[in-house]
Design an enzyme around this catalytic site. Structure first.
Site, mmCIF file in Angstrom:
data_model
loop_
_atom_site.group_PDB
_atom_site.id
_atom_site.type_symbol
_atom_site.label_atom_id
_atom_site.label_comp_id
_atom_site.label_asym_id
_atom_site.label_seq_id
_atom_site.Cartn_x
_atom_site.Cartn_y
_atom_site.Cartn_z
ATOM 1 C CB SER B 21 -0.893 -0.017 1.232
ATOM 2 O OG SER B 21 -1.692 1.142 1.264
ATOM 3 N N GLY B 46 -3.721 3.735 0.910
ATOM 4 C CA GLY B 46 -4.473 3.852 2.157
ATOM 5 C C GLY B 46 -5.719 4.715 2.028
ATOM 6 C CB VAL B 71 2.369 10.454 1.446
ATOM 7 C CG1 VAL B 71 1.073 10.722 0.682
ATOM 8 C CG2 VAL B 71 3.532 10.275 0.471
ATOM 9 C CG LEU B 73 -2.656 7.735 5.736
ATOM 10 C CD1 LEU B 73 -3.444 7.499 7.022
ATOM 11 C CD2 LEU B 73 -2.567 6.441 4.929
ATOM 12 C CG ASN B 127 -1.730 1.615 7.778
ATOM 13 O OD1 ASN B 127 -0.950 1.416 8.702
ATOM 14 N ND2 ASN B 127 -1.431 2.376 6.742
ATOM 15 C CB CYS B 130 -0.009 5.559 8.755
ATOM 16 S SG CYS B 130 0.567 7.006 7.842
ATOM 17 C CE LYS B 165 2.180 -1.738 5.626
ATOM 18 N NZ LYS B 165 2.036 -1.021 4.333
ATOM 19 N N GLY B 217 12.757 0.877 1.971
ATOM 20 C CA GLY B 217 13.825 0.524 1.039
ATOM 21 C C GLY B 217 14.785 -0.477 1.650
ATOM 22 C CB THR B 266 10.685 1.462 -1.546
ATOM 23 O OG1 THR B 266 9.994 1.863 -0.365
ATOM 24 C CG2 THR B 266 11.548 2.607 -2.030
#
Lengths: 256, 304
Positions: B21, B46, B71, B73, B127, B130, B165, B217, B266
């Site tokens: 996601s 998300g 970001v 969401l 989720n 986040c 998650k 990453g 990523t």
């Protein structure tokens, strides 16, 4: 259609200490590119450069399968891209983003600040094909940063401003005499540092001249998935990579 | 050819490779580059109850072998997803798995209730991890009681496969995993990003508008791998592994550590075709090692 394609380094043309043209060739056909489109370049042989680098497409030669980028060294990615041997494989995602619009204008002004000249050869060529009178105005700190004027000469009148007065008018682009009759233009296209674009957009707005700006936000994916490169617009955050990089200045929620 | 099918409770994936996601949009963004039907599943961007504009730019910083994002969401809200986006992707021959977010337990419930009614959606990913929102998000995932409370509440209104998650930003991830398992989670996915930051020494300012963000990453892969291994041994429900997977070898390592399926995140930004390459790589690995079913790899780590 967006494509991921292998190219090889053909040649470099260095324009000053930090700016160069990088030309790549491919065995496959080149996808149609529009003025303003960019590419996401995977920097080869550079494990410390993690993400691709978004670079505006400077020129395209469909017949000889060439893509050319005007690149200014600003970090490790753009530095490494200037040090490759001819023949080095280089992977490109392109053409990405939207493009400048041309809708029956008669007389336009194109303003490029520093490496902001990158998308304007393709645009100048399209405008010439449509018999639209074009004036280029380039701004930089000093003479050695004003490059490729002979290339732009083919597509219109070229003017310059430098902050130190070493070429053209002394001062900022907005201080150029061409602004004294800005209403004579029916469109301004601009790409350059944010303060320059904001200053020009403000003047354009005051004189009701249509103004398109090309933004250079930092990006990760380049295809509208990560939502990292957003800019604020009158209708919320938009991705510079897919909704842009070209925006009408009226759409942008700039504090000007 | 090896059987690549994996089952996460009632959710059947044609292969263990899914996309994470927030790294794959709604799939459509990648349609020019790959055949989306080849994927095991797509965990879509998300979703929240109402439209969210997300955080201010800059939201991204490249770091050594990874990147930070903040970001926050950004999305157009659950109703827009159901009415406008889902109809465009529902006929893909892959599992579309929404990632559900909320600032309050009530918001999580409301979003989930709406998704429970959508035909074709067989699972959600809850989720609770986040790191980039002020309210809710990771706050739910870093304490056992709140992780249990939100999982329990969502479980009561969702009849299909519930994946939770997990955040790695905790002292002991196995405690949270056991907690949500007890609250009715059918599977856990881990890890979300690590809370991190980047500073510009020249300007003495943070690179991100939010100061901190989430690191992803290959920089995080060894830690993610360790957490997957620990959680695999702590719970009975399936584990979906993610964190810095860049190629098929990375994916196989996660499966050996205990993951039943994996998410590619990523890496999609660098190679939009990587997810399909990973499927091919897993197939080749199975063939070369005479593995008849990919599930045999799950937890097959040999510690002598």
């Amino acid at each position: 259609m967006k494509k991921i394609q292998d190219f090889k380094v053909k040649e470099y043309r260095w324009l000053n200490e930090t700016g160069y043209l990088l030309t790549l060739y491919s065995d496959q056909t080149i996808e149609p590119v529009s003025p303003g489109n960019f590419a996401e370049i995977k920097v080869p042989d550079a494990p410390d450069v993690f993400l691709r680098r978004p670079i505006s497409i400077f020129d395209v030669d469909y017949e000889n399968r060439l893509l050319t980028f005007y690149i200014k060294v600003v970090g490790k990615g753009t530095k490494k891209m200037g040090e490759l041997n001819p023949g080095t494989p280089i992977n490109i995602m392109y053409p990405l983003g939207n493009s400048f619009t041309v809708n029956g204008e008669k007389n336009v002004l194109i303003i490029g600040g520093g490496s902001g000249i990158a998308p304007f050869i393709l645009l100048g060529r399209e405008l010439q094909k449509k018999n639209i009178s074009t004036t280029f105005l380039f701004g930089a700190r000093s003479k050695n940063e004003i490059v490729l004027t002979e290339e732009f000469d083919k597509y219109g009148r070229v003017l310059a401003t430098t902050e130190d007065g070493s070429m053209g008018e002394k001062g900022l682009v907005t201080q150029h005499p061409v602004f004294s009759d800005i209403s004579g233009f029916d469109k301004i296209y601009i790409c350059g540092p944010d303060p320059m674009m904001k200053a020009v957009a403000k003047i354009a707005g005051e004189h009701q001249v249509d103004c398109e700006v090309s933004l250079e936000n930092m990006m990760a994916c380049g295809i509208g998935a990560c939502l990292c490169c957003v800019t604020k617009t009158t209708s919320g955050n938009k991705c510079v990579c897919t909704d842009g990089p070209v925006f009408n200045s009226k759409e942008l929620a700039w504090q000007i | 050819m090896a059987d690549l099918t994996v089952k996460i409770k009632d959710l059947v994936l044609k292969n263990p490779v899914t996309t994470a996601s927030g790294t794959f949009g709604f799939g459509e963004e990648f349609a020019d580059f790959i055949d989306l039907n080849l994927l095991g599943g797509i965990f879509v961007k998300g979703l929240t109850l109402k439209l969210r504009e997300g955080n201010d730019y800059p939201r991204m910083a490249e770091t050594a072998s990874g990147m930070l994002n903040a970001v926050g969401l950004q999305n157009k809200g659950i109703d827009y997803f159901i009415s406008d986006i889902y109809p465009r992707i529902k006929d893909l021959d892959t599992e579309i798995i929404p990632n559900v977010n909320g600032s309050t337990v009530e918001e999580y419930i409301e979003v989930t209730e709406k998704l429970n009614e959508v035909e074709g959606i067989n699972a959600i990913e809850l989720n609770i991890s986040c790191p980039n929102v002020k309210e809710g998000g990771m706050a739910f995932g870093v304490s056992c009681p709140s992780a249990i409370a939100v999982t329990d509440a969502v479980r009561k209104v969702f009849d299909k496969t519930l994946i939770v998650k997990l955040s790695p930003n905790v002292t002991d991830i196995t405690e949270i995993a056991k907690g949500v398992e007890g609250a009715g989670a059918d599977a856990v996915s881990l890890v979300n990003t690590f809370l991190a930051m980047a500073i510009d020494a020249k300007t003495r300012k943070p690179v991100l508008s939010t100061v901190t963000g989430g690191l992803s990453g290959p920089a995080i892969k060894p830690i993610a791998l360790r957490m997957v291994w620990q959680v695999y041994h702590a719970v009975k429900v399936p584990v979906i592994g993610l964190g810095g997977i860049m190629n098929a070898t990375d994916a196989i390592e996660f499966m050996l550590a205990g993951a039943k399926a994996i998410q590619v995140g990523t890496a999609n930004f660098i190679d939009p075709q990587v997810s399909v390459k990973i499927i091919e790589g897993i197939e080749t690995y199975c063939k070369e090692n005479n593995i008849s079913s990919v599930s045999e790899l799950t937890g097959a780590l040999e510690i002598s």
